[in-house]
Design a protein around this motif. Structure first.
Motif, PDB file in Angstrom:
ATOM      1  N   ILE A 114      -7.517   3.583   3.840  1.00 27.24           N
ATOM      2  CA  ILE A 114      -6.307   2.757   3.930  1.00 27.24           C
ATOM      3  C   ILE A 114      -5.111   3.584   4.378  1.00 27.24           C
ATOM      4  O   ILE A 114      -4.321   3.154   5.237  1.00 27.24           O
ATOM      5  CB  ILE A 114      -6.045   2.061   2.580  1.00 27.24           C
ATOM      6  CG1 ILE A 114      -7.082   0.965   2.359  1.00 27.24           C
ATOM      7  CG2 ILE A 114      -4.633   1.481   2.523  1.00 27.24           C
ATOM      8  CD1 ILE A 114      -7.055   0.331   0.983  1.00 27.24           C
TER       9      ILE A 114
ATOM     10  N   ARG B  12      -8.912   4.809  -0.560  1.00 23.92           N
ATOM     11  CA  ARG B  12      -7.530   5.245  -0.357  1.00 23.92           C
ATOM     12  C   ARG B  12      -7.416   6.065   0.917  1.00 23.92           C
ATOM     13  O   ARG B  12      -6.463   5.896   1.699  1.00 23.92           O
ATOM     14  CB  ARG B  12      -7.036   6.060  -1.557  1.00 23.92           C
ATOM     15  CG  ARG B  12      -5.586   6.505  -1.399  1.00 23.92           C
ATOM     16  CD  ARG B  12      -5.046   7.179  -2.649  1.00 23.92           C
ATOM     17  NE  ARG B  12      -5.549   8.544  -2.807  1.00 23.92           N
ATOM     18  CZ  ARG B  12      -5.194   9.338  -3.816  1.00 23.92           C
ATOM     19  NH1 ARG B  12      -4.372   8.895  -4.755  1.00 23.92           N
ATOM     20  NH2 ARG B  12      -5.677  10.560  -3.895  1.00 23.92           N
TER      21      ARG B  12
ATOM     22  N   TYR C 174       0.798  -1.223   0.000  1.00 23.88           N
ATOM     23  CA  TYR C 174       0.000   0.000   0.000  1.00 23.88           C
ATOM     24  C   TYR C 174       0.835   1.279   0.000  1.00 23.88           C
ATOM     25  O   TYR C 174       0.610   2.190   0.779  1.00 23.88           O
ATOM     26  CB  TYR C 174      -0.999   0.001   1.162  1.00 23.88           C
ATOM     27  CG  TYR C 174      -2.048  -1.066   0.973  1.00 23.88           C
ATOM     28  CD1 TYR C 174      -2.886  -1.034  -0.137  1.00 23.88           C
ATOM     29  CD2 TYR C 174      -2.171  -2.124   1.864  1.00 23.88           C
ATOM     30  CE1 TYR C 174      -3.831  -2.037  -0.347  1.00 23.88           C
ATOM     31  CE2 TYR C 174      -3.115  -3.131   1.663  1.00 23.88           C
ATOM     32  CZ  TYR C 174      -3.929  -3.074   0.547  1.00 23.88           C
ATOM     33  OH  TYR C 174      -4.857  -4.071   0.336  1.00 23.88           O
TER      34      TYR C 174
ATOM     35  N   ASP D 127      -9.609  -3.125   0.726  1.00 23.98           N
ATOM     36  CA  ASP D 127      -9.151  -3.174  -0.663  1.00 23.98           C
ATOM     37  C   ASP D 127     -10.191  -3.907  -1.497  1.00 23.98           C
ATOM     38  O   ASP D 127     -10.251  -5.137  -1.512  1.00 23.98           O
ATOM     39  CB  ASP D 127      -7.796  -3.879  -0.726  1.00 23.98           C
ATOM     40  CG  ASP D 127      -7.168  -3.851  -2.116  1.00 23.98           C
ATOM     41  OD1 ASP D 127      -7.913  -3.767  -3.108  1.00 23.98           O
ATOM     42  OD2 ASP D 127      -5.919  -3.936  -2.190  1.00 23.98           O
TER      43      ASP D 127
ATOM     44  N   TYR E 146      -3.017   3.215  -3.327  1.00 22.54           N
ATOM     45  CA  TYR E 146      -4.270   2.489  -3.506  1.00 22.54           C
ATOM     46  C   TYR E 146      -5.063   3.219  -4.570  1.00 22.54           C
ATOM     47  O   TYR E 146      -5.232   4.439  -4.471  1.00 22.54           O
ATOM     48  CB  TYR E 146      -5.108   2.391  -2.218  1.00 22.54           C
ATOM     49  CG  TYR E 146      -6.400   1.638  -2.507  1.00 22.54           C
ATOM     50  CD1 TYR E 146      -6.411   0.249  -2.499  1.00 22.54           C
ATOM     51  CD2 TYR E 146      -7.574   2.314  -2.866  1.00 22.54           C
ATOM     52  CE1 TYR E 146      -7.566  -0.452  -2.829  1.00 22.54           C
ATOM     53  CE2 TYR E 146      -8.726   1.618  -3.197  1.00 22.54           C
ATOM     54  CZ  TYR E 146      -8.714   0.242  -3.178  1.00 22.54           C
ATOM     55  OH  TYR E 146      -9.853  -0.461  -3.522  1.00 22.54           O
ATOM     56  N   PRO E 147      -5.567   2.485  -5.568  1.00 21.72           N
ATOM     57  CA  PRO E 147      -5.322   1.076  -5.858  1.00 21.72           C
ATOM     58  C   PRO E 147      -3.832   0.796  -6.124  1.00 21.72           C
ATOM     59  O   PRO E 147      -3.070   1.692  -6.473  1.00 21.72           O
ATOM     60  CB  PRO E 147      -6.161   0.825  -7.122  1.00 21.72           C
ATOM     61  CG  PRO E 147      -7.225   1.869  -7.097  1.00 21.72           C
ATOM     62  CD  PRO E 147      -6.543   3.072  -6.516  1.00 21.72           C
ATOM     63  N   THR E 148      -3.454  -0.455  -5.946  1.00 13.31           N
ATOM     64  CA  THR E 148      -2.062  -0.850  -6.086  1.00 13.31           C
ATOM     65  C   THR E 148      -1.664  -0.906  -7.561  1.00 13.31           C
ATOM     66  O   THR E 148      -2.513  -0.954  -8.456  1.00 13.31           O
ATOM     67  CB  THR E 148      -1.824  -2.207  -5.415  1.00 13.31           C
ATOM     68  OG1 THR E 148      -2.829  -3.135  -5.865  1.00 13.31           O
ATOM     69  CG2 THR E 148      -1.937  -2.081  -3.902  1.00 13.31           C
TER      70      THR E 148
END
Length: 462
Positions: A379, A376, A21, A446, A24-26
């Motif tokens: 996270i 995001r 991370y 996620d 995000y998104p990865t």
């Protein structure tokens, strides 16, 4: 935080693959439908919007060259002894900077610069000086900018360290990995401990703001006993920051790893034991656990940022810098501008070809949706502040948190029972023990990962 209730059983339970991370998104979610034209549009929007003046930039420059191959390496690199290739590469970096200044204008303020690789110190002092001159001509590097560079101890001496400081670098990171000679032979990276100790002494005399070391556990021929000796030596070095990574053996993805003998890799039990040893050693040595795999001395800026709730995270990992746009320069570099991510071509041929045609070498990227942005925010709050305040997410994204994230909150109940998180009507808080498994907590939010469950492509979360 001084004595977190971490047990081998708990470590085994979370010994699963998962993203780091840094975004995000990865990055595995980036798509080729995002093109260089999309990137130009994004840069134009930054130039025309308030961010151009209000928000400084962060720069990452990828320098891919290495003289020799480290078998564990999963980085984008080019193995060569022909140092003349660096000069050609610098010319293309200059072209890429020119494309940015054509859209953004010259003199965009920059408060963070990081040179990674590969081996940045593959470049000569004169070439590094040329690179810094190019950066200063294109951007306005702030006088107090955080300027960091990754250093292979085998490529520098005290004189070179002084040259780096003279160029403006105030943070350096030594790739140590392991001090055991047998482990070093197994991964094809021989560097005597005495060499690193001497460099550390030089760096302290020079006065770098922060001198860091990288370690890896789970390498071939490592044992809990041998790694304990490395930990003792690192404690003697007393670096300002320590990055402790778990080796991810993915030979199907990373060709150099095929040279590692699988039978020489430590088993899961020994790997867990080494991680437990490291956690205990660093905490007993008064290091602050920043999160995931990072530790810092209490007086270090990273530890202070965590204490004050100012910690951020970007593609270089944890950062003291405020959340800002990141421009990635060089082959395979990743950038973030506005609500988009972009990544340059991964091969040198494709990278240079795009620049020869006068266009950005962006090969893929992603324009984030409202759901991506909301997740995001959650996270990154978990990864950096260790808590999520429901009201702040609700106000920023106009949603009802308990309803929008009902499934995630249900899954958190098990982690709450394990003492890793506290959940109440106001938010989610990571406990002292939970910090060691924060990636596992973040994974619940996620959406992409929960949908496909294809986690084998990631490193393990501990």
């Amino acid at each position: 935080m001084s004595n977190p209730p971490i047990t081998p059983e708990l470590l085994r339970r979370f010994d699963v693959p998962g993203p780091r991370y840094t975004s995000y998104p990865t990055a595995d979610r980036f798509v080729e439908a995002f093109t260089a034209a999309d990137y130009v549009q994004t840069l134009s929007q930054r130039r025309e919007g308030p961010a151009a003046l209000a928000l400084p930039l962060s720069l990452y420059v990828h320098l891919p060259f290495c003289e020799s191959l480290c078998y564990y390496c999963a980085c984008n690199k080019i193995i060569t002894r022909h140092h003349s290739r660096a000069k050609t590469y610098l010319r293309y970096l200059g072209r890429e900077m020119d494309l940015h200044t054509t859209v953004l204008g010259t003199g965009q303020p920059v408060t963070q610069l990081h040179l990674g690789g590969g081996t940045p110190t593959f470049l000569s002092d004169a070439e590094l000086s040329e690179l810094m001159d190019m950066i200063r001509r294109s951007f306005a590097l702030a006088p107090d900018a955080e300027c960091s560079i990754e250093v292979d101890p085998r490529t520098v001496d005290g004189t070179r360290l002084q040259a780096l400081a003279d160029l403006g670098f105030n943070r350096i990171s030594f790739g140590v990995q392991d001090f055991d000679p047998d482990v070093q032979r197994a991964v094809h990276r021989i560097q005597p401990a005495e060499q690193v100790f001497a460099l550390m002494e030089h760096a302290r005399r020079i006065g770098f703001d922060s001198v860091n070391v990288d370690l890896i556990y789970g390498l071939p021929r490592q044992t809990p006993e041998s790694f304990a000796r490395t930990l003792q030596q690192v404690a003697q070095l007393r670096p300002d920051r320590i990055a402790l990574y778990g080796y991810a053996h993915l030979p199907e993805r990373f060709k150099p790893q095929r040279r590692i003998v699988p039978a020489e890799l430590p088993g899961a039990g020994n790997k867990i034991a080494m991680l437990s040893q490291a956690l205990a050693a660093f905490i007993s040595a008064d290091y602050v656990y920043i999160g995931m795999d990072h530790f810092a001395l209490p007086g270090d800026a990273l530890a202070q940022a965590k204490h004050e709730g100012r910690l951020h995270r970007n593609f270089q990992g944890y950062s003291t810098q405020p959340d800002c746009d990141l421009i990635g320069l060089g082959v395979s570099s990743i950038g973030r501008v506005g609500a988009t991510y972009s990544q340059n071509a991964k091969t040198l041929e494709e990278y240079c070809d795009a620049l020869d045609q006068g266009r950005f070498p962006v090969q893929r990227g992603l324009a984030l949706t409202r759901d991506d942005l909301a997740r995001r925010a959650v996270i990154m709050a978990l990864m950096c502040q260790g808590q999520v305040v429901f009201e702040s997410i609700e106000l920023a994204w106009l949603l009802d948190f308990p309803t929008y994230f009902a499934s995630e909150l249900e899954q958190l109940k098990q982690m709450q029972a394990q003492g890793l998180v506290c959940v109440d009507d106001e938010g989610i808080r990571i406990t002292a023990a939970g910090w060691f498994f924060v990636r596992g907590v973040a994974m619940l939010f996620d959406r992409y990962l929960q949908a496909d469950r294809n986690r084998a492509k990631f490193s393990r979360i501990i």
